[in-house]
Each structure stands twice: as C-alpha cells, then as structure tokens.
Design a protein around this motif. Structure first.
Motif, PDB file in Angstrom:
ATOM      1  N   LEU A  63      -1.508  -9.294   6.678  1.00 15.60           N
ATOM      2  CA  LEU A  63      -0.622  -8.272   6.103  1.00 15.60           C
ATOM      3  C   LEU A  63      -1.427  -7.167   5.425  1.00 15.60           C
ATOM      4  O   LEU A  63      -1.088  -5.981   5.541  1.00 15.60           O
ATOM      5  CB  LEU A  63       0.339  -8.925   5.115  1.00 15.60           C
ATOM      6  N   LEU A  64      -2.489  -7.552   4.721  1.00 16.07           N
ATOM      7  CA  LEU A  64      -3.349  -6.539   4.102  1.00 16.07           C
ATOM      8  C   LEU A  64      -4.000  -5.670   5.165  1.00 16.07           C
ATOM      9  O   LEU A  64      -4.069  -4.439   5.033  1.00 16.07           O
ATOM     10  CB  LEU A  64      -4.420  -7.218   3.246  1.00 16.07           C
ATOM     11  N   VAL A 105       6.216   2.962   3.627  1.00 13.66           N
ATOM     12  CA  VAL A 105       6.403   1.656   4.274  1.00 13.66           C
ATOM     13  C   VAL A 105       5.210   0.752   3.986  1.00 13.66           C
ATOM     14  O   VAL A 105       5.370  -0.452   3.737  1.00 13.66           O
ATOM     15  CB  VAL A 105       6.611   1.835   5.792  1.00 13.66           C
ATOM     16  N   ALA A 106       4.008   1.321   4.004  1.00 15.26           N
ATOM     17  CA  ALA A 106       2.806   0.532   3.695  1.00 15.26           C
ATOM     18  C   ALA A 106       2.875  -0.025   2.274  1.00 15.26           C
ATOM     19  O   ALA A 106       2.496  -1.184   2.027  1.00 15.26           O
ATOM     20  CB  ALA A 106       1.561   1.386   3.870  1.00 15.26           C
ATOM     21  N   ALA A 107       3.362   0.785   1.331  1.00 17.31           N
ATOM     22  CA  ALA A 107       3.509   0.304  -0.047  1.00 17.31           C
ATOM     23  C   ALA A 107       4.505  -0.840  -0.117  1.00 17.31           C
ATOM     24  O   ALA A 107       4.295  -1.825  -0.845  1.00 17.31           O
ATOM     25  CB  ALA A 107       3.953   1.458  -0.953  1.00 17.31           C
ATOM     26  N   ALA A 108       5.594  -0.749   0.638  1.00 14.12           N
ATOM     27  CA  ALA A 108       6.587  -1.819   0.652  1.00 14.12           C
ATOM     28  C   ALA A 108       6.010  -3.102   1.240  1.00 14.12           C
ATOM     29  O   ALA A 108       6.260  -4.204   0.731  1.00 14.12           O
ATOM     30  CB  ALA A 108       7.816  -1.377   1.449  1.00 14.12           C
ATOM     31  N   VAL A 109       5.216  -2.971   2.305  1.00 11.66           N
ATOM     32  CA  VAL A 109       4.583  -4.147   2.918  1.00 11.66           C
ATOM     33  C   VAL A 109       3.659  -4.837   1.924  1.00 11.66           C
ATOM     34  O   VAL A 109       3.656  -6.072   1.804  1.00 11.66           O
ATOM     35  CB  VAL A 109       3.802  -3.741   4.188  1.00 11.66           C
ATOM     36  N   LEU A 133      -3.085  -6.528  -5.077  1.00 11.52           N
ATOM     37  CA  LEU A 133      -2.154  -6.037  -4.055  1.00 11.52           C
ATOM     38  C   LEU A 133      -1.145  -5.060  -4.655  1.00 11.52           C
ATOM     39  O   LEU A 133      -0.804  -4.046  -4.032  1.00 11.52           O
ATOM     40  CB  LEU A 133      -1.429  -7.213  -3.406  1.00 11.52           C
ATOM     41  N   LEU A 134      -0.669  -5.348  -5.853  1.00 17.30           N
ATOM     42  CA  LEU A 134       0.271  -4.434  -6.505  1.00 17.30           C
ATOM     43  C   LEU A 134      -0.401  -3.122  -6.892  1.00 17.30           C
ATOM     44  O   LEU A 134       0.221  -2.053  -6.850  1.00 17.30           O
ATOM     45  CB  LEU A 134       0.878  -5.107  -7.739  1.00 17.30           C
ATOM     46  N   GLY A 144      -0.942   2.722  -5.466  1.00 19.81           N
ATOM     47  CA  GLY A 144      -1.642   3.888  -4.924  1.00 19.81           C
ATOM     48  C   GLY A 144      -0.968   4.435  -3.677  1.00 19.81           C
ATOM     49  O   GLY A 144      -0.853   5.659  -3.493  1.00 19.81           O
ATOM     50  N   LEU A 145      -0.509   3.539  -2.803  1.00 17.58           N
ATOM     51  CA  LEU A 145       0.175   3.978  -1.589  1.00 17.58           C
ATOM     52  C   LEU A 145       1.528   4.610  -1.915  1.00 17.58           C
ATOM     53  O   LEU A 145       1.946   5.576  -1.258  1.00 17.58           O
ATOM     54  CB  LEU A 145       0.351   2.796  -0.643  1.00 17.58           C
TER      55      LEU A 145
END
Length: 260
Positions: free
Chosen positions: A37-38, A206-210, A99-100, A105-106
């Motif tokens: 996922l990362l 979307v990347a931030a949500a993932v 991760l948060l 940042g995203l």
C-alpha cells in the motif's frame, strides 16, 4: 485476481515460498501488505510531483530536480531517526505516525493551485512526506523480516522489495488513469493549466486517503507481538533484577554464617 494467480503459480512451482516465512512468529505478512500500500503511493508521488512542477509551475528539469533536494534531505533525516523513535514509542506507533505524517503532506499537496509557487505549494509538503516516507519504509522493512530464520532472511528481504514494486506499479497505473480522466473531463470547462492541476490534486487526495487507511491497518495488523513492540525503556525497567522476596513479598535477607 493477481493474488489468485500468484497463489496458483506458487502451488505449481517446484520451489514455492516456504510457509514458515509467514509463520515464524513475526509480522512478515503484515509488513508486506502495508509495504504494498505504501508503494502504491510512493512511486506515484515521484511521478506527479515533478509533472506539476514542470507542466504547471513552469520549472525547468534542472530546477525541478533541485526542488526535490529538501524531500531527499528529509528522507535521510527520517531514516536516521526511525530506529530511535521506534525504541522510544514502539514499532506500531512509529509506523502509524509516519504514515499519517506522509498522508498529511499528500493532503497538503491536494490543495495545489494552477498559479501556485514552489515555496507555497511544494516545499512544506515535501518535508512532511520525506520524513513520513522514510520512517515508514524503515519500520515496514524491519517488520517484514521480523522473526524470520537466518537462512530465510534474504528471501524475506527480496519479498518485501518485490511487494513494494508490485504495489507501486498497480498504484501508479490506477492513479495515472484517474488523474488523466479527471483532467480530460475538467478540460471541457477549464483552461489547460487548471485542468492539469485538477487531475494532480485528485491523485494526491486519493493517495492521502490510501495512506490514511494504511495507517489504520498498521495500527491493527502490527499489534501482534505486543511484548516485542513495547518501548525498550519499559522492557528494561521490568527486566531490572531486584532482591529475592519471600512469600509475604518482603525482601529476603540471609543471616551471616557463624561458627559454633
């Protein structure tokens, strides 16, 4: 679908991945899932951010490359700090916080504008992303080889790197398709630069949500082995030897021996 194909191939392969790799008492499976996922966000970031700098902000390739240096510096700092942070607060808290941080940042990047600037739109998010990305990478790599027997250590290391690359390929394909579709639709009612920016904003959002979902999964999946995840200071405090005690919990004293 891809996972089913992988399992089918492994079942027919003369030398499949040994099950002991995932049952050795560590958190190998969790580390690989989270790394995939990362990776799905990681590679996409380094695809969209330079495009925004060049196509929207108008930076040259050289200036764009130089603009990535703060992110690289934050990466190096995070890699150096990751073991210290993990020893202090534990690997689960470290991975989740990292991760948060990257997700923050995203999310910041998802607010970029068509008439923005590098200091206002790119520099701050780059520092957050660099710190979060490097700390998460170090910790997830460690989790992916945790508890693995010595002869299988190289196999576990190769597996987590493959997982990251596969996740990155899938993530980039999905996010690029999404950004392209959004840009095409926005171009019917917006100027070109604004349409491009809308597509990039969508990809970053979307990347931030993932990554936010990944952080929640990290909090759940890496709880296994809570004793190993306890900060070393607390473990040391529990491990400090004390004087032997009697049944009434008072310290046991030994009378000196005297000759009769």
């Amino acid at each position: 679908m891809l996972l089913a194909v992988f399992v089918l191939i492994e079942r027919r392969h003369p030398n499949p991945l040994p099950p002991r790799l995932f049952t050795a008492g560590g958190r190998v499976a969790a580390g690989n899932v989270l790394m995939a996922l990362l990776g799905s966000v990681w590679i996409a970031l380094f695809f969209f951010l330079p495009l925004y700098q060049q196509q929207v902000l108008g930076s040259s390739p050289l200036v764009t490359g130089l603009g990535q240096l703060p992110l690289a510096a934050a990466n190096m700092l995070g890699s150096a700090l990751a073991p210290r942070i993990s020893r202090r607060i534990g690997s689960t808290a470290t991975v989740t916080a990292a991760l948060l941080t990257e997700a923050g940042g995203l999310l910041w990047l998802s607010r970029i504008g068509a008439h923005g600037s590098y200091p206002a739109d790119v520099l701050g998010p780059s520092l957050l992303i660099g710190l979060g990305l490097s700390i998460a990478f170090v910790q997830l790599t460690a989790l992916s080889v945790e508890g693995v027997p010595g002869p299988d250590a190289g196999l576990a290391g190769g597996l987590v790197n493959t997982t990251r690359q596969v996740g990155g390929a899938i993530g980039l394909a999905v996010l690029a398709t999404l950004a392209g579709s959004v840009t095409t639709e926005a171009a019917t009612r917006q100027p070109h630069l604004e349409a491009l920016t809308t597509g990039y904003r969508t990809a970053f959002g979307v990347a931030a949500a993932v990554l936010t979902v990944t952080a929640v999964l990290a909090l759940i999946l890496t709880r296994r082995g809570a004793a190993r995840d306890e900060p070393s200071g607390a473990r040391d405090a529990h491990a400090l030897p004390g004087p032997p005690r009697t049944a009434d919990h008072s310290p046991l004293t030994i009378a000196p021996h005297t000759e009769k």
